[in-house]
Design a protein around this motif. Structure first.
Motif, PDB file in Angstrom:
ATOM      1  N   ARG A   1     -24.312  14.651  28.450  1.00 29.19           N
ATOM      2  CA  ARG A   1     -24.964  13.191  28.456  1.00 29.19           C
ATOM      3  C   ARG A   1     -26.491  13.298  28.315  1.00 29.19           C
ATOM      4  O   ARG A   1     -27.170  14.200  28.606  1.00 29.19           O
ATOM      5  N   VAL A   2     -27.056  11.945  27.786  1.00 34.18           N
ATOM      6  CA  VAL A   2     -28.317  11.781  27.702  1.00 34.18           C
ATOM      7  C   VAL A   2     -28.901  10.824  28.540  1.00 34.18           C
ATOM      8  O   VAL A   2     -28.169   9.632  28.723  1.00 34.18           O
ATOM      9  N   LYS A   3     -30.110  10.973  29.089  1.00 31.65           N
ATOM     10  CA  LYS A   3     -30.631   9.858  29.856  1.00 31.65           C
ATOM     11  C   LYS A   3     -30.972   8.613  29.221  1.00 31.65           C
ATOM     12  O   LYS A   3     -31.497   8.935  27.961  1.00 31.65           O
ATOM     13  N   SER A   4     -30.850   7.479  29.753  1.00 34.19           N
ATOM     14  CA  SER A   4     -31.195   6.212  28.981  1.00 34.19           C
ATOM     15  C   SER A   4     -32.529   6.191  29.220  1.00 34.19           C
ATOM     16  O   SER A   4     -33.479   6.531  29.897  1.00 34.19           O
ATOM     17  N   PRO A   5     -33.004   5.315  28.048  1.00 36.16           N
ATOM     18  CA  PRO A   5     -34.403   5.126  27.845  1.00 36.16           C
ATOM     19  C   PRO A   5     -35.003   4.666  29.191  1.00 36.16           C
ATOM     20  O   PRO A   5     -36.262   4.920  29.774  1.00 36.16           O
ATOM     21  N   TRP A   6     -34.145   3.598  29.943  1.00 41.53           N
ATOM     22  CA  TRP A   6     -34.877   2.859  30.982  1.00 41.53           C
ATOM     23  C   TRP A   6     -34.891   4.019  32.265  1.00 41.53           C
ATOM     24  O   TRP A   6     -35.985   4.060  32.861  1.00 41.53           O
ATOM     25  N   SER A   7     -34.083   4.836  32.456  1.00 38.36           N
ATOM     26  CA  SER A   7     -34.124   5.886  33.560  1.00 38.36           C
ATOM     27  C   SER A   7     -35.234   6.823  33.206  1.00 38.36           C
ATOM     28  O   SER A   7     -35.918   7.240  34.237  1.00 38.36           O
ATOM     29  N   ILE A   8     -35.532   7.183  31.942  1.00 36.07           N
ATOM     30  CA  ILE A   8     -36.583   8.115  31.603  1.00 36.07           C
ATOM     31  C   ILE A   8     -37.907   7.427  31.989  1.00 36.07           C
ATOM     32  O   ILE A   8     -38.743   7.970  32.669  1.00 36.07           O
ATOM     33  N   TYR A   9     -37.990   6.024  31.364  1.00 36.11           N
ATOM     34  CA  TYR A   9     -39.148   5.287  31.708  1.00 36.11           C
ATOM     35  C   TYR A   9     -39.648   5.139  33.105  1.00 36.11           C
ATOM     36  O   TYR A   9     -40.782   5.359  33.774  1.00 36.11           O
ATOM     37  N   MET A  10     -38.623   4.814  33.948  1.00 34.51           N
ATOM     38  CA  MET A  10     -38.865   4.689  35.525  1.00 34.51           C
ATOM     39  C   MET A  10     -39.067   5.995  36.184  1.00 34.51           C
ATOM     40  O   MET A  10     -40.071   6.019  37.036  1.00 34.51           O
TER      41      MET A  10
ATOM     42  N   SER B   1     -45.717  12.300  31.610  1.00 32.77           N
ATOM     43  CA  SER B   1     -45.361  12.067  30.361  1.00 32.77           C
ATOM     44  C   SER B   1     -44.241  12.425  29.965  1.00 32.77           C
ATOM     45  O   SER B   1     -43.314  13.037  30.591  1.00 32.77           O
ATOM     46  N   PHE B   2     -43.691  11.933  28.759  1.00 35.99           N
ATOM     47  CA  PHE B   2     -42.280  12.074  28.351  1.00 35.99           C
ATOM     48  C   PHE B   2     -42.213  13.691  28.206  1.00 35.99           C
ATOM     49  O   PHE B   2     -40.796  14.097  28.517  1.00 35.99           O
ATOM     50  N   ASN B   3     -43.102  14.659  27.639  1.00 33.48           N
ATOM     51  CA  ASN B   3     -42.776  16.054  27.773  1.00 33.48           C
ATOM     52  C   ASN B   3     -42.538  16.610  29.168  1.00 33.48           C
ATOM     53  O   ASN B   3     -42.078  17.931  29.225  1.00 33.48           O
ATOM     54  N   GLN B   4     -42.912  15.707  30.200  1.00 34.06           N
ATOM     55  CA  GLN B   4     -42.981  16.474  31.477  1.00 34.06           C
ATOM     56  C   GLN B   4     -41.896  16.105  32.046  1.00 34.06           C
ATOM     57  O   GLN B   4     -41.099  16.668  33.105  1.00 34.06           O
ATOM     58  N   VAL B   5     -40.973  15.031  31.513  1.00 32.90           N
ATOM     59  CA  VAL B   5     -39.659  14.775  31.867  1.00 32.90           C
ATOM     60  C   VAL B   5     -38.512  15.372  31.265  1.00 32.90           C
ATOM     61  O   VAL B   5     -38.253  15.228  30.227  1.00 32.90           O
ATOM     62  N   MET B   6     -38.142  16.673  31.852  1.00 31.45           N
ATOM     63  CA  MET B   6     -37.664  17.640  31.151  1.00 31.45           C
ATOM     64  C   MET B   6     -36.175  17.629  31.228  1.00 31.45           C
ATOM     65  O   MET B   6     -35.384  17.831  30.388  1.00 31.45           O
ATOM     66  N   ASP B   7     -35.292  16.879  32.505  1.00 35.56           N
ATOM     67  CA  ASP B   7     -34.142  16.785  32.508  1.00 35.56           C
ATOM     68  C   ASP B   7     -33.602  15.591  31.589  1.00 35.56           C
ATOM     69  O   ASP B   7     -32.625  14.627  32.450  1.00 35.56           O
ATOM     70  N   VAL B   8     -34.068  15.387  30.359  1.00 38.90           N
ATOM     71  CA  VAL B   8     -33.586  14.331  29.828  1.00 38.90           C
ATOM     72  C   VAL B   8     -31.862  14.375  29.346  1.00 38.90           C
ATOM     73  O   VAL B   8     -31.145  13.467  29.410  1.00 38.90           O
ATOM     74  N   PHE B   9     -31.592  15.517  29.357  1.00 43.45           N
ATOM     75  CA  PHE B   9     -30.049  15.823  28.824  1.00 43.45           C
ATOM     76  C   PHE B   9     -29.469  16.516  30.126  1.00 43.45           C
ATOM     77  O   PHE B   9     -30.013  17.127  30.882  1.00 43.45           O
ATOM     78  N   GLY B  10     -28.018  16.434  30.193  1.00 40.46           N
ATOM     79  CA  GLY B  10     -27.095  16.928  31.410  1.00 40.46           C
ATOM     80  C   GLY B  10     -25.870  16.979  31.033  1.00 40.46           C
ATOM     81  O   GLY B  10     -25.492  16.557  29.938  1.00 40.46           O
TER      82      GLY B  10
END
Length: 726
Positions: A255-264, A272-281
């Motif tokens: 699964r891939v996190k949604s743009p909204w959950s990453i943005y929040m 930053s986007f690069n610091q949000v590491m757990d985009v995938f699961g």
């Protein structure tokens, strides 16, 4: 039926398959699980709805009927029953067409009519503004939800299709609708466990509100580094192999996190986007609860888990009934990988929430089911809305209760309670019972004594300490976060204000009657009842409160009541009343009926007078206030008042302080005021040049002596040239 209403038999007969529009075919395809007879009911509903909406179009130019049919299709994809689908097709007919609820009940049954009426907005009523109309519409929808949860399912599907077709709206409307979706409807979908609908509402709302940010994040997700994508393939293969070796029947879904959950996450954690590491699961779906824990052991043996990132929502389900094991693993390239483990039943409830009740019958009625939890949540909201003063206040309380995160706490008996994020010990007290909250004085958290404003964390054991003499304080509203606590405190404060108003009004009327040589006790009951009836007061308490609030003058009420006292003359004492010589004594704690004038800021110890102001009660002034001269023109509104022996609370005062204009002067003055145990509310410069600065300090003191102590301490400072009370 009125002559203007259409007869349902005037609508065209149901068409055969060859004449059906494509959008109706798509609905029937989505509702394939229904028997043929029920699918024919859908056609009949479409036929009636199409004829009722004939000539109406959407902003996109399409026939209006395409919208309600699309709403029904969304619900059919969730496996809803035929009554819900029929109500969805007809959900705008009562509001926008000549069809009435009675017509729908005759043709499709009372349940369908009730559902349609529950969804119908209140646009035809008159409100002060759009915001109030939306809030009142939401309150009505909630009451309909309490009768039948399917109302909110139709409303959510309606909002989802509106969001899918938002492009036809103006830019202003797009922003308003998107914001409302993110603030209210997506959180409601989450609160009801409907994650699929919630995720799409959030994504569409985010895209409409911040199109550029959405596009940038979506592109970054698609163009993730090759190394990270390759590592995910490797992790997936490794986990699948280990689970198979353990003979665990499972489904493994990446699964891939949604743009909204990453943005929040970026927004709340300032990353930053690069610091949000757990985009995938990954999600592991197994057959039973023991298999969940078995699978957890397998994934932890394959990759090391991150400390403090494991959550067991199977043992302690979320408030919306969601159950799953959550763990975060160290991936082979150092990237954290989130893994969720759940059963098939849990997976269905996680995606569909309360909608799963109609399409999947196993275990749907237990005390922890999404259905029963939704009912208990809505029941608490219904209780809350009975106590709130306005629809807007109620809507704000609901928003507070829609926090996406909860804390899970234990009562002294070991029961689990869930509360919104950032809840305090006082929120917990009100969650236990309103009376416990109203009487709370402190709490024990894990055996340690703490104040009521203490924020709670998951897993803590909380015990509330109460006292019979304790009552809610206005300051409590500053730190509670749950809707129930906020509503209960406001209601209790209003009740206390009313009691204070009744007591003060009683004293004022007694004083006025004493001048006329009578009293309330000696006033004939019939005369009192006649007066109350004449001025439409349901009880004596309502009249007394109105006197205290300045809406009735005590002298005039006393005159009216005294005229009928037997044996009393109608002489000078009655016709020309004088003010009573005895003063009404105040403590400063009278809520809502005593206020202190900003022009002179009276303090305990000052000589004071009261001025009776309509709607405000008694406004207290110092006798040497410059404005008192104007009030002499209305002697009937004067109230003789003084300070009681027991005065409580802090009172506002203002000081004019002249200092040398040099660095550190303000800090020295502030420190001196603090040493005198006074709070500073506000500081402003009145005049300032190169040498001298004149400042106004708004402070809080307990009485004149306290103020004198503050002034003495400030005068001792070398930088201070003068201090004066304003």
């Amino acid at each position: 039926m009125t002559p203007a209403e259409p007869a349902l038999n005037t609508y065209p007969a149901v068409l055969d398959d060859t004449e059906l529009p494509d959008y109706v075919r798509e609905l029937e395809l989505a509702a394939h699980y229904l028997p043929e007879a029920q699918r024919l009911q859908l056609r009949r509903a479409w036929s009636v709805g199409a004829a009722a909406h004939v000539g109406q179009t959407r902003k996109s130019g399409e026939p209006y009927i395409t919208h309600p049919v699309a709403v029904a299709k969304v619900l059919a994809e969730q496996g809803l029953d035929v009554e819900t689908l029929v109500a969805a097709i007809l959900h705008d007919t009562i509001e926008d067409t000549p069809l009435t609820r009675e017509c729908l009940a005759t043709e499709f049954g009372p349940t369908v009519a009730e559902l349609v009426d529950g969804v119908t907005k209140l646009d035809k009523l008159q409100f002060r503004d759009r915001q109030e109309a939306a809030a009142e519409s939401f309150r009505k929808m909630l009451l309909a939800m309490a009768r039948d949860l399917r109302v909110i399912l139709i409303k959510l599907a309606d909002r989802l299709h509106n969001m899918r077709t938002l492009g036809a709206q103006s830019a202003e409307a797009r922003e308003r609708i998107a914001r409302e979706t993110l603030e209210i409807y997506a959180p409601i979908a989450q609160r009801l466990g409907m994650n699929l609908i919630k995720a799409e509402l959030q994504d569409l709302g985010f895209r409409a509100l911040h199109p550029w940010r959405h596009a940038v994040i979506e592109k970054r997700i698609r163009t993730q580094p090759v190394v990270r994508r390759e590592s995910l393939v490797q992790i997936e293969a490794h986990l699948a192999q280990r689970l198979a070796k353990e003979k665990l029947q499972h489904r493994l879904i990446s699964r891939v996190k949604s743009p909204w959950s990453i943005y929040m996450k970026m927004h709340h954690e300032h990353k930053s986007f690069n610091q949000v590491m757990d985009v995938f699961g990954f999600r592991v779906v197994v057959r039973s609860v023991p298999d969940c824990y078995h699978a957890l052991g397998v994934v932890h043996s394959a990759y090391k888990p991150l400390d403090a990132r494991f959550r067991d929502f199977i043992a302690i389900p979320k408030a919306n009934g969601y159950q799953s094991l959550h763990t975060v693993l160290f991936g082979p390239y150092g990237s954290p990988v989130e893994v969720q483990i759940r059963t098939e039943d849990m997976d269905l409830i996680a995606e569909r929430g309360i909608a799963a009740h109609w399409s999947y019958k196993h275990g749907g009625e237990g005390p922890n089911s999404a259905q029963s939890r939704a009912h208990s949540w809505i029941a608490s909201l219904v209780e809350s809305q009975r106590s709130t003063g306005s629809s807007l206040e109620f809507l704000e309380n609901v928003k507070v209760d829609l926090f996406p995160d909860e804390v899970y706490l234990f009562t002294p008996k070991g029961d689990i309670m869930s509360l919104p994020r950032n809840s305090t010990a006082l929120d917990f007290a009100y969650a236990v019972h309103t009376d416990v909250g109203n009487r709370a004085v402190a709490a024990r958290v894990d055996g340690k004594l703490v104040p009521l404003r203490t924020k709670l964390a998951s897993g803590q054991r909380v015990e509330i300490i109460t006292a019979k003499s304790s009552t809610p304080k206005p300051q409590w509203l500053e730190f509670v976060v749950s809707g129930k606590a906020r509503t209960s405190i406001r209601q209790q404060l209003k009740q206390l204000e009313h009691e204070d108003a009744v007591q003060l009004g009683h004293r004022m009327l007694d004083r006025a009657l004493e001048v006329l040589e009578t009293s309330l006790d000696r006033t004939p009951a019939l005369r009192l009842e006649s007066y109350l009836a004449e001025y439409r007061y349901p009880r004596l308490e309502a009249l007394l409160a109105d006197i205290a609030l300045g809406n009735r003058m005590p002298n005039q009420v006393a005159l009216a009541l005294a005229r009928e006292v037997p044996g009393k003359s109608r002489g000078r004492a009655i016709d020309r009343p004088r003010l009573p010589e005895d003063k009404i004594l105040i403590t400063g704690a009278e809520r809502g009926v005593i206020s202190f004038a900003n022009c002179c800021l009276p303090l305990p110890g000052d000589e004071i007078m009261g001025y009776h102001t309509a709607g405000k009660g008694i406004v207290v002034h110092r006798l040497d206030c410059p404005n008192v001269a104007d009030y002499r023109k209305s002697p009937d509104r004067w109230v003789a008042i003084g300070w009681d022996r027991q005065v409580s609370g802090d009172f506002a005062a203002a000081l004019r302080i002249e200092v040398d204009n040099r660095p550190g002067s303000l800090a020295q003055v502030a420190a001196a005021i603090a040493e005198a145990e006074s709070n500073i509310d506000r500081v402003e410069y009145l005049e300032r040049d190169a040498n001298i600065a004149i400042m106004r300090f708004a402070i809080e003191v307990s009485d004149r002596r306290h103020l004198a102590d503050v002034m003495r301490r400030v005068r001792r400072l070398a930088v201070v040239l003068g201090v004066q009370r304003m």
